[in-house]
Motif scaffolding. Sequence first.
Motif, PDB file in Angstrom:
ATOM      1  N   LEU A  25      26.598  34.868  14.045  1.00  0.00           N
ATOM      2  CA  LEU A  25      25.677  33.757  14.272  1.00  0.00           C
ATOM      3  C   LEU A  25      25.700  33.314  15.720  1.00  0.00           C
ATOM      4  O   LEU A  25      26.731  33.379  16.390  1.00  0.00           O
ATOM      5  N   PHE A  26      24.552  32.820  16.166  1.00  0.00           N
ATOM      6  CA  PHE A  26      24.426  32.236  17.501  1.00  0.00           C
ATOM      7  C   PHE A  26      23.606  30.956  17.375  1.00  0.00           C
ATOM      8  O   PHE A  26      22.543  30.955  16.743  1.00  0.00           O
ATOM      9  N   LEU A  27      24.089  29.876  17.951  1.00  0.00           N
ATOM     10  CA  LEU A  27      23.368  28.600  17.926  1.00  0.00           C
ATOM     11  C   LEU A  27      22.416  28.575  19.110  1.00  0.00           C
ATOM     12  O   LEU A  27      22.829  28.457  20.257  1.00  0.00           O
ATOM     13  N   ASP A  28      21.124  28.705  18.832  1.00  0.00           N
ATOM     14  CA  ASP A  28      20.117  28.755  19.890  1.00  0.00           C
ATOM     15  C   ASP A  28      19.627  27.368  20.271  1.00  0.00           C
ATOM     16  O   ASP A  28      19.536  27.047  21.446  1.00  0.00           O
ATOM     17  N   THR A  29      19.299  26.547  19.291  1.00  0.00           N
ATOM     18  CA  THR A  29      18.712  25.235  19.555  1.00  0.00           C
ATOM     19  C   THR A  29      19.216  24.238  18.527  1.00  0.00           C
ATOM     20  O   THR A  29      19.316  24.558  17.349  1.00  0.00           O
ATOM     21  N   PHE A  43      12.759  13.226  20.511  1.00  0.00           N
ATOM     22  CA  PHE A  43      13.943  13.991  20.145  1.00  0.00           C
ATOM     23  C   PHE A  43      14.931  13.990  21.309  1.00  0.00           C
ATOM     24  O   PHE A  43      14.574  13.671  22.442  1.00  0.00           O
ATOM     25  N   TYR A  44      16.146  14.347  20.993  1.00  0.00           N
ATOM     26  CA  TYR A  44      17.197  14.465  21.998  1.00  0.00           C
ATOM     27  C   TYR A  44      17.798  15.861  21.863  1.00  0.00           C
ATOM     28  O   TYR A  44      18.317  16.211  20.811  1.00  0.00           O
ATOM     29  N   PRO A  45      17.725  16.676  22.935  1.00  0.00           N
ATOM     30  CA  PRO A  45      18.265  18.034  22.851  1.00  0.00           C
ATOM     31  C   PRO A  45      19.787  18.051  22.990  1.00  0.00           C
ATOM     32  O   PRO A  45      20.340  17.443  23.901  1.00  0.00           O
ATOM     33  N   ILE A  46      20.433  18.741  22.082  1.00  0.00           N
ATOM     34  CA  ILE A  46      21.877  18.952  22.172  1.00  0.00           C
ATOM     35  C   ILE A  46      22.134  20.357  22.721  1.00  0.00           C
ATOM     36  O   ILE A  46      22.948  20.541  23.618  1.00  0.00           O
ATOM     37  N   ILE A  47      21.379  21.331  22.211  1.00  0.00           N
ATOM     38  CA  ILE A  47      21.400  22.723  22.685  1.00  0.00           C
ATOM     39  C   ILE A  47      19.952  23.186  22.798  1.00  0.00           C
ATOM     40  O   ILE A  47      19.165  22.959  21.883  1.00  0.00           O
ATOM     41  N   GLU A  48      19.605  23.823  23.920  1.00  0.00           N
ATOM     42  CA  GLU A  48      18.272  24.424  24.083  1.00  0.00           C
ATOM     43  C   GLU A  48      18.443  25.813  24.661  1.00  0.00           C
ATOM     44  O   GLU A  48      19.107  25.977  25.685  1.00  0.00           O
ATOM     45  N   ASN A  49      17.855  26.806  24.019  1.00  0.00           N
ATOM     46  CA  ASN A  49      17.939  28.194  24.470  1.00  0.00           C
ATOM     47  C   ASN A  49      19.383  28.638  24.685  1.00  0.00           C
ATOM     48  O   ASN A  49      19.685  29.361  25.626  1.00  0.00           O
ATOM     49  N   GLY A  50      20.280  28.145  23.837  1.00  0.00           N
ATOM     50  CA  GLY A  50      21.683  28.508  23.938  1.00  0.00           C
ATOM     51  C   GLY A  50      22.459  27.747  24.997  1.00  0.00           C
ATOM     52  O   GLY A  50      23.645  27.992  25.188  1.00  0.00           O
TER      53      GLY A  50
END
Length: 116
Positions: A25-29, A43-50
């Motif tokens: 698995l890879f967390l992308d967004t 929204f608030y980004p925590i992860i974007e594009n990895g």
Amino acid sequence: PYRVGINQNLFLEASLHSSDPSLELFLDTCVASPTRHNFTTKFYPIIENGCAKDPTYATYYSPFRHTLRFKFNAFQFIQSNPEVYLQCELVVCRAYDYSSRCYQGCLQRSKREASS
């Protein structure tokens, strides 16, 4: 629902339920929103594009390729209800496929140069 105080660490784990041990698995967004049905306008980004966008985000070791562990500090959107909803996008890849999205890691988007 999971209750946590403001600025406390929120620990998460995502697992792929598959009998194939060669998947990972890879967390992308991963983004947070004050509403459960709208993750595009507020929204608030925590992860974007990895790439980690929240300074409190951290990953944790997992002995399994098909399990991700991470954390970030809990927060609340200003002037809204006290609930925060998460939406995360994960990528499933073949282990050791170095051309896959899982091995590309953080993808910084390059800015275009404006010409005269």
